[in-house]
Write a protein that holds these residues in place. Sequence first.
Motif, short mmCIF file in Angstrom:
data_model
loop_
_atom_site.label_atom_id
_atom_site.label_comp_id
_atom_site.label_asym_id
_atom_site.label_seq_id
_atom_site.Cartn_x
_atom_site.Cartn_y
_atom_site.Cartn_z
N GLU A 91 0.85 -1.21 0.00
CA GLU A 91 0.00 0.00 0.00
C GLU A 91 0.88 1.25 0.00
O GLU A 91 1.76 1.40 0.84
N LEU A 92 0.61 2.12 -0.97
CA LEU A 92 1.27 3.42 -1.04
C LEU A 92 0.24 4.50 -0.79
O LEU A 92 -0.80 4.53 -1.45
N LYS A 93 0.51 5.39 0.17
CA LYS A 93 -0.39 6.53 0.45
C LYS A 93 0.41 7.81 0.38
O LYS A 93 1.49 7.92 0.97
N ILE A 94 -0.14 8.79 -0.35
CA ILE A 94 0.46 10.13 -0.42
C ILE A 94 -0.64 11.12 -0.03
O ILE A 94 -1.64 11.26 -0.72
N ALA A 95 -0.43 11.75 1.12
CA ALA A 95 -1.46 12.64 1.67
C ALA A 95 -0.87 14.04 1.91
O ALA A 95 0.34 14.20 2.07
N ASP A 96 -1.76 15.03 1.92
CA ASP A 96 -1.33 16.40 2.21
C ASP A 96 -2.45 17.11 2.97
O ASP A 96 -3.59 16.62 3.04
N ASP A 97 -2.12 18.25 3.56
CA ASP A 97 -3.13 19.04 4.28
C ASP A 97 -3.47 20.31 3.50
O ASP A 97 -3.70 21.37 4.08
N GLY A 98 -3.49 20.15 2.17
CA GLY A 98 -3.76 21.29 1.30
C GLY A 98 -5.23 21.53 1.05
O GLY A 98 -6.09 21.20 1.89
N ILE A 99 -5.51 22.03 -0.16
CA ILE A 99 -6.89 22.47 -0.46
C ILE A 99 -7.79 21.31 -0.87
O ILE A 99 -8.99 21.49 -1.06
N GLY A 100 -7.24 20.13 -1.01
CA GLY A 100 -8.04 18.96 -1.36
C GLY A 100 -8.12 18.72 -2.86
O GLY A 100 -7.75 19.58 -3.66
N PHE A 101 -8.60 17.52 -3.20
CA PHE A 101 -8.71 17.13 -4.61
C PHE A 101 -10.12 16.57 -4.84
O PHE A 101 -10.59 15.73 -4.07
#
Length: 352
Positions: free
Chosen positions: A299-309
């Motif tokens: 499992e690969l997860k790439i997350a951020d706390d930006g404006i969303g997608f």
Amino acid sequence: MPSENPKGREDLREAIMGFGEKSVRKSYYPQLRETFHKLQRFKALLDHTRDFIFLVDVNGKIVDVNKSSLQKLGYSKEDISSIFEIIPTEYNDNFRELLSKKEASMEMPLLKGDGGLILTEMNLNIVKFNGDNYAVIVARDIIGRKKLEEELRKSLEEKEILLKEMHHRSKNNLQIISSLLNLQAMTTDAKKETFKETQDRIKSMALIHEQLYQSEDLARINFKEYAEKLIKNLLNSYPMGKSVTTKLDIENITLEVDTAIPLGLIMNELLTNTLKYAFFGKDKGTIEVTFKRLKDNLELKIADDGIGFPEDKLHESKSLGLKLVNVLVRQLEGRLSVKSQNGSCFKIIFKG
């Protein structure tokens, strides 16, 4: 009353002895003859085997030895009385240690009559005869096998050198292509951003070849090391004037090249997308990358706390990068999903 005639007594004795001899011959001789023939056949078998076979007592005295051992070593049976006479002095202590065990195995040379050596794989078993311990030693000539192993080792070394050279040249060729794209971007009216993204894709593949020719394993790479270098390169490649923090939770997992290249490109596309768009209107942000094994899957997860997608745009996006991600996920026979809550989180699960 028995006859007192001496001749009569002798006749009676011969009759009794004759009867007994005939009985013995009739009942035991066939069995004894068959047993003797079996022993002869077994001795012939041992004498003609290619192995060296010795029967020695606990002090190393040779009790018996097969004929082929004597022929190959160049001795007569009278020439050697102890096993230590045909074992090089520097190996005597090792052999005494073998004699102290019930069974053992090790490589050991045997001395030939002409002073030469035969390297053998020696197996020893302790057995009991009439209450006394003896060692049954079976040794096999492994000179041919050792030569073959050496030839295979040299052949593998040559192939490894060729593979390293191939990966080195692949990396250099990809760097040349990247440099040409950079020159083209400087002299063309086309969007420089397009060339930049293509360069990053090429660099992500070049990085894999670089890691391969620098490692001992030419078919697989440590994906943790690769991902850390890729993320560092991308952060340096997109100076946004913003404070971007990365949090990595990547397990030490080794991947085949056929898996590492598409997964590396997926990481490149998603991280590039995050760096370009996720923190629009923000002064800082955080990117989290997780890669781990879940039973039979990776499992690969790439997350951020930006404006969303937008979740509904994942499979309908006209962006070349996301189209490429979808294609590569299918190549890995995986599943791609995204959640947009307090930022965005892309997750890829595939067999591994």
